[in-house]
Enzyme design. Structure first.
Site, mmCIF file in Angstrom:
data_model
loop_
_atom_site.group_PDB
_atom_site.id
_atom_site.type_symbol
_atom_site.label_atom_id
_atom_site.label_comp_id
_atom_site.label_asym_id
_atom_site.label_seq_id
_atom_site.Cartn_x
_atom_site.Cartn_y
_atom_site.Cartn_z
ATOM 1 C CB SER A 213 -33.121 -16.117 -39.332
ATOM 2 O OG SER A 213 -33.110 -17.329 -40.063
ATOM 3 N N GLY A 214 -36.084 -15.017 -39.513
ATOM 4 C CA GLY A 214 -37.365 -14.957 -40.195
ATOM 5 C C GLY A 214 -37.288 -14.075 -41.414
ATOM 6 C CB SER A 215 -40.028 -12.587 -43.434
ATOM 7 O OG SER A 215 -40.752 -13.783 -43.540
ATOM 8 C CB THR B 72 -31.204 -12.519 -37.101
ATOM 9 O OG1 THR B 72 -30.982 -12.445 -38.508
ATOM 10 C CG2 THR B 72 -30.579 -13.779 -36.549
ATOM 11 C CB VAL B 73 -34.840 -14.241 -32.982
ATOM 12 C CG1 VAL B 73 -35.224 -14.133 -31.506
ATOM 13 C CG2 VAL B 73 -35.973 -13.748 -33.857
ATOM 14 C CE LYS C 28 -38.897 -9.925 -36.411
ATOM 15 N NZ LYS C 28 -40.365 -9.957 -36.620
ATOM 16 C CG ASP D 222 -45.925 -14.936 -41.512
ATOM 17 O OD1 ASP D 222 -46.247 -15.904 -42.227
ATOM 18 O OD2 ASP D 222 -44.747 -14.628 -41.293
#
Length: 1012
Positions: free
Chosen positions: A712-714, A717-718, A733, A841
């Site tokens: 998961s990221g900013s 969720t993947v 994603k 990023d």
């Protein structure tokens, strides 16, 4: 009981010794010879039954009993093993086997030699530790095992050898701590544990070693405050403790406690505080070296009293400071030190005008280094007085004014390093008198006028670096006749005229950089004679005509002819350059077909934009196709050809309309069908070929099951998704649309990736913009799946669940390859895209690895397309109050509201490099305040590079030392240059790529050479 056994053993040995005879010695030596490698036994040819024992090579016998008392085989380069029979030489007093190639272990039987006084086994390949039986050799006064691979710890039993005067155990890979029993060796005069892996503090019991003259603890991992025991060694003359982890401050009365010191080397530690002024009380002091510490305050002017001082090396500390008064007074004081030959105070914070008294320093001065400080003023007119000077470093200061003509008197000078100052005026013609000069660095100043032809007299010159000045006029032919030149950079000046034909005489030249001048005319054919050329940069001039025949430059790696007026076709021989890594022919007048063979298959290293008459090439270059022009055969054929063309055009138009109608009908039917299912799948990416619905994604991820969760990221969720019909695994994603900025992230990623292609970018297959089964908006991006996960999980496996943890660790070479992959894609985004793209990023979790560990950069949710003509529009569209990035990786200017730029990516890449090779996150608990990952690495280089390296790298089977240490140092230096605080001081990604590839080549060649 132990004492009884020892006495019994000694008595037995005494009886055995008198029972043995010279025949015993003879047989023992013959047995020793039999264990020597066969190709070296000829060196012991006198060891036979014909020549008397006492006449054998290296053998000395006693006068009375004719027994062997001394065996000296040092330096014979013998190989093989040391036979245990050596223990039968019971009258032996001295055994010298040093500087050979013996392997195996030291035989336990050496402990039988109870008369032994001297044991020399240094410079061999012995391993297996120091045998415990050596304690029986109670008469030993010298024990020298220097430079083997004994390993293990230093045995405490050594403390029983109380007659030892010299103990040399350096370079043996000993581990652990020093035994307290060493304090019993009160007769020791020399003690060396250098170049091991010892740690911990120095035992206080060693304060009893008051006879010590030489103590060498350098190149270990000792820690704690400066050892109090050392202050008690009042006889000490040489103290070597550099490259450890000692900390704390030095006692103010240091010089009074150790009054006999000649050499003091305590660099590369963490010693803080001021330099004790009492050091100047040591009248015998000759060498004072304290670099790479954290010393503050001023350099004591009282050093001027030390008449015998020869070396003062205090570079890479924090000495001086803008609020320090008289920070340069020590220079005037040192004029009394007439034997001074090295003064190095570079990389400090020394402020103030350069005193004219610097010209009155010792006539014996060989090295003068004040580089990288804040020294202002000008170079004194009388600097030519320092006639013995060989290296003169004043770069990266605030110097102004002209170069004095007296520089020409420095006839011994080899290196003159004055770059990055504010020096103005012309280069004095007297510089041609420095005929031994090898390296001249004058770049990034304000020099003007012409380049003096007298430079041609510097016939040993290797590096001539005068870029970033205001030089005008033509390039002197005399400079092009310096046949030794390896590096010649004159970029960013105002030079005019043509490139002299004499350039062909530079057969050793590796780099020629003349970028952004006003040079013109045709390139000389002689350029093809520079057979050592690796980098040829002629960008931004007015050269015209065709590219001359440079087919002989088979080793060239980078060629930049861009932004000139060159014409003609692209030479076909370029495809045969196997070493070619970059070729830029952009913005010229080239015409014809672009090759598709050799390196021209790779569009990421070939740039040809801005040549309107070029055609063909690989598809990624996006050039118009080449049409072969058939030879005209009368008007009938011409007319026929026109008819055919018209017919084909009409047919193609009809087919195109039919295709559009079919696609429209298909889309309309799908739209109706999806509307019935309360779904409206679509894509914002016209270039992507698939349309995937919410239902498809739900089924492929098993209802977005946690078992398929990748990370998961900013903004989302993947998940791992499987489409059985196509037997295809992808990564999905799913955007969290409740998170502020998520929709903008979705648009940013689509906009960033729709027109860019690079082998090191994660390929975005398509996107889904739909409604889920509850009527909520749904957005997802579908990428190619990366089976080896993220770089983050490989760097920090301890933080990963066991089921996802990699089965092994990344080697140094794999990390180097990954870093080059990431650097290449950033260079592509920054330089080679139609418009520059900033990722914004970059971090390890956004670097994904495929089957063969090739890196692919992902997650463009914060990316910015830096359009020159409408940047504000895109910033408003894609930004929500500035770049957030990720703490630790985001450039410092972003935290202060700074504008988005590619320089921010360079900073993130620098931090990524430091993390990859140190194993430490920038948010590690070790760091805080002003002590950052950047500072942690910076203070360790170059001597302590292995201390800050990821231990996993050092334990993956590679030999510590070159090329590992050298490779690590060079890579970390690239990282440091990338994450400089000021954006303008950061390395460009194209330069980072070049430097990393250069490191990889050197590393590969060194390893390949080692295998052979």
């Amino acid at each position: 009981m132990r004492l009884f056994l020892l006495l019994s053993f000694s008595g037995f040995m005494l009886l055995e010794a008198y029972r043995f005879t010279d025949e015993t010695d003879k047989q023992a030596l013959l047995q020793f010879k039999s264990q020597v490698s066969e190709d070296k036994q000829k060196l012991l040819s006198s060891w036979n039954n014909v020549v008397p024992l006492c006449n054998w090579t290296g053998v000395t016998c006693g006068h009375k009993h004719k027994r062997v008392t001394l065996l000296n085989l040092g330096g014979l380069q013998l190989g093989g093993m040391i036979s245990p029979s050596i223990g039968n030489l019971s009258f032996l007093k001295s055994l010298n086997l040093e500087n050979n190639s013996f392997g195996g272990t030291i035989p336990q039987e050496v402990g039988n030699l109870f008369r032994l006084e001297h044991l020399f086994m240094g410079i061999n390949f012995l391993k297996g530790g120091i045998p415990a039986t050596l304690v029986n050799c109670s008469r030993l006064s010298i024990l020298d095992l220097f430079s083997n691979s004994l390993g293990q710890g230093v045995p405490s039993e050594l403390g029983s050898l109380t007659k030892l005067v010299a103990l040399h155990l350096a370079r043996n890979n000993f581990k652990g701590k020093l035994p307290v029993s060493l304090g019993n060796l009160t007769s020791l005069i020399q003690l060396s544990f250098a170049e091991n892996s010892l740690e911990g503090g120095i035992p206080d019991d060693m304060a009893r070693l008051t006879q010590m003259v030489t103590l060498d603890l350098s190149l270990n991992s000792f820690s704690g405050v400066f050892p109090p025991a050392v202050y008690n060694m009042s006889s000490l003359e040489s103290l070597y403790m550099f490259h450890n982890r000692f900390s704390g401050i030095l006692k103010p009365d240091f010089g009074n406690l150790l009054p006999k010191l000649h050499d003091l080397y305590i660099g590369s530690n963490s010693i803080a505080g001021v330099i004790p002024t009492t050091l100047a009380n040591i009248s015998t002091l000759q060498m004072l070296s304290m670099p790479y510490n954290s010393l503050t305050g001023n350099i004591p002017p009282s050093f001027g009293k030390v008449q015998k001082l020869r070396v003062l090396s205090l570079y890479s500390n924090s000495l001086g400071g803008h609020d320090s008064l008289g920070a340069l007074e020590f220079i005037s004081a040192l004029t009394n030190c007439t034997q001074l030959h090295t003064l190095n105070v570079a990389n400090n914070t020394l402020w103030g005008d350069l005193p004219t008294s610097i010209a009155n320093l010792s006539m014996n001065l060989i090295e003068l280094n004040l580089d990288s400080n804040f020294i202002s003023g000008s170079i004194p007119h009388d600097i030519g007085n320092l006639k013995s000077l060989q290296t003169f470093w004043l770069g990266r200061n605030l110097l102004t004014g002209p170069l004095p003509t007296s520089l020409g008197k420095l006839s011994e000078l080899v290196v003159l390093y004055l770059l990055s100052n504010r020096i103005s005026g012309e280069i004095p013609s007297s510089i041609g008198n420095i005929t031994r000069l090898e390296k001249l660095y004058l770049s990034s100043n304000s020099f003007e006028g012409t380049i003096p032809p007298s430079l041609g007299k510097c016939s040993h010159l290797l590096h001539l670096v005068i870029e970033d000045n205001k030089f005008s006029g033509t390039i002197p032919r005399e400079v092009m006749q310096i046949s030794t030149l390896v590096l010649l950079t004159m970029s960013n000046n105002l030079l005019t005229g043509s490139l002299p034909n004499d350039v062909g005489r530079l057969e050793q030249l590796g780099t020629l950089a003349l970028v952004h001048n006003k040079l013109s005319g045709k390139l000389p054919e002689a350029l093809g004679k520079c057979l050592s050329m690796e980098r040829l940069y002629l960008r931004g001039n007015s050269f015209d005509g065709t590219i001359p025949d440079i087919s002989g430059l088979m080793g060239v790696k980078e060629v930049d002819f861009s932004n000139n007026n060159l014409s003609g076709s692209i030479p076909g021989y370029l495809v045969k350059f196997k070493s070619l890594e970059y070729v830029n022919l952009s913005y010229n007048n080239f015409e014809g077909k672009v090759p598709t063979e050799g390196k021209f298959k790779n569009a990421t290293i070939v740039l040809v934009s801005g040549n309107k008459n070029l055609c063909g090439g690989v598809l990624e270059l996006k050039l118009k196709p080449c049409f072969s022009q058939a030879t005209a055969k009368g008007t009938k054929h011409s007319s026929l050809k026109k008819k055919v063309v018209i017919g084909v055009s009409v047919s193609m138009s009809f087919l195109l309309l039919l295709f559009i109608a079919s696609v429209s009908l298909y889309w309309f039917k799908n739209r109706k069908k999806n509307k019935t299912n309360e779904e409206t799948p679509s894509t914002t990416l016209g270039a992507f070929h698939e349309m995937i619905s919410y239902g498809d994604l739900r089924n492929a991820t098993d209802g977005f099951s946690s078992s398929n969760l990748i990370g998961s990221g900013s903004f989302g969720t993947v998940f791992k998704a499987l489409f059985p019909a196509e037997n295809k695994v992808v990564a999905v994603k799913v955007l969290n649309l409740h998170r502020r900025g998520a929709m903008k992230s979705f648009r940013a990623e689509c906009e960033s990736l729709k027109d860019i292609r690079h082998r090191n970018l994660v390929k975005l297959l398509t996107a889904c913009s739909s409604i889920d089964f509850q009527g909520n908006e749904f957005r997802a991006l579908i990428y190619e799946f990366m089976p080896n996960g993220s770089l983050d999980m490989w760097l920090h496996p301890e933080e990963v669940e066991e089921i996802h943890r990699p089965s092994r660790t990344l080697t140094l070479f794999e990390r180097l390859n990954i870093s080059i992959d990431v650097a290449c894609v950033l260079e592509y985004l920054h330089v080679h895209c139609h418009e520059a793209v900033a990722h914004c990023d970059l971090k390890p979790s956004n670097v994904l690895l495929d089957d063969d560990l090739t890196a692919h950069v992902s997650d463009f949710g914060l990316a910015r397309i830096l359009l020159k003509f409408d940047q504000d529009y895109f910033l408003n569209q894609l930004s929500s109050g500035g770049v957030r990035g990720t703490i630790g990786y985001a450039a410092p200017e972003y935290g202060m509201g700074g504008q988005i730029s590619i320089h921010g990516d360079v900073y993130s890449f620098g931090i990524l490099l430091l993390e990859m090779f140190s194993g430490k996150r920038p948010t590690n608990e070790l760091f805080g305040g002003n002590f950052t990952l950047h500072n942690y690495i910076k203070y360790a280089l170059p001597e302590r590079v292995l201390e800050v390296a990821d231990e996993i790298i050092l334990h993956n089977g590679l030999r510590i030392g070159f090329p590992v240490a050298e490779c690590l140092k060079m890579v970390l230096e690239v990282g440091l240059k990338c994450c400089e605080e000021s954006p303008m001081n950061r390395l460009a990604m194209s330069e980072a790529v070049k430097e990393l590839i250069s490191v990889r080549e050197r590393f590969f060649k060194a390893r390949r050479g080692a295998r052979h």
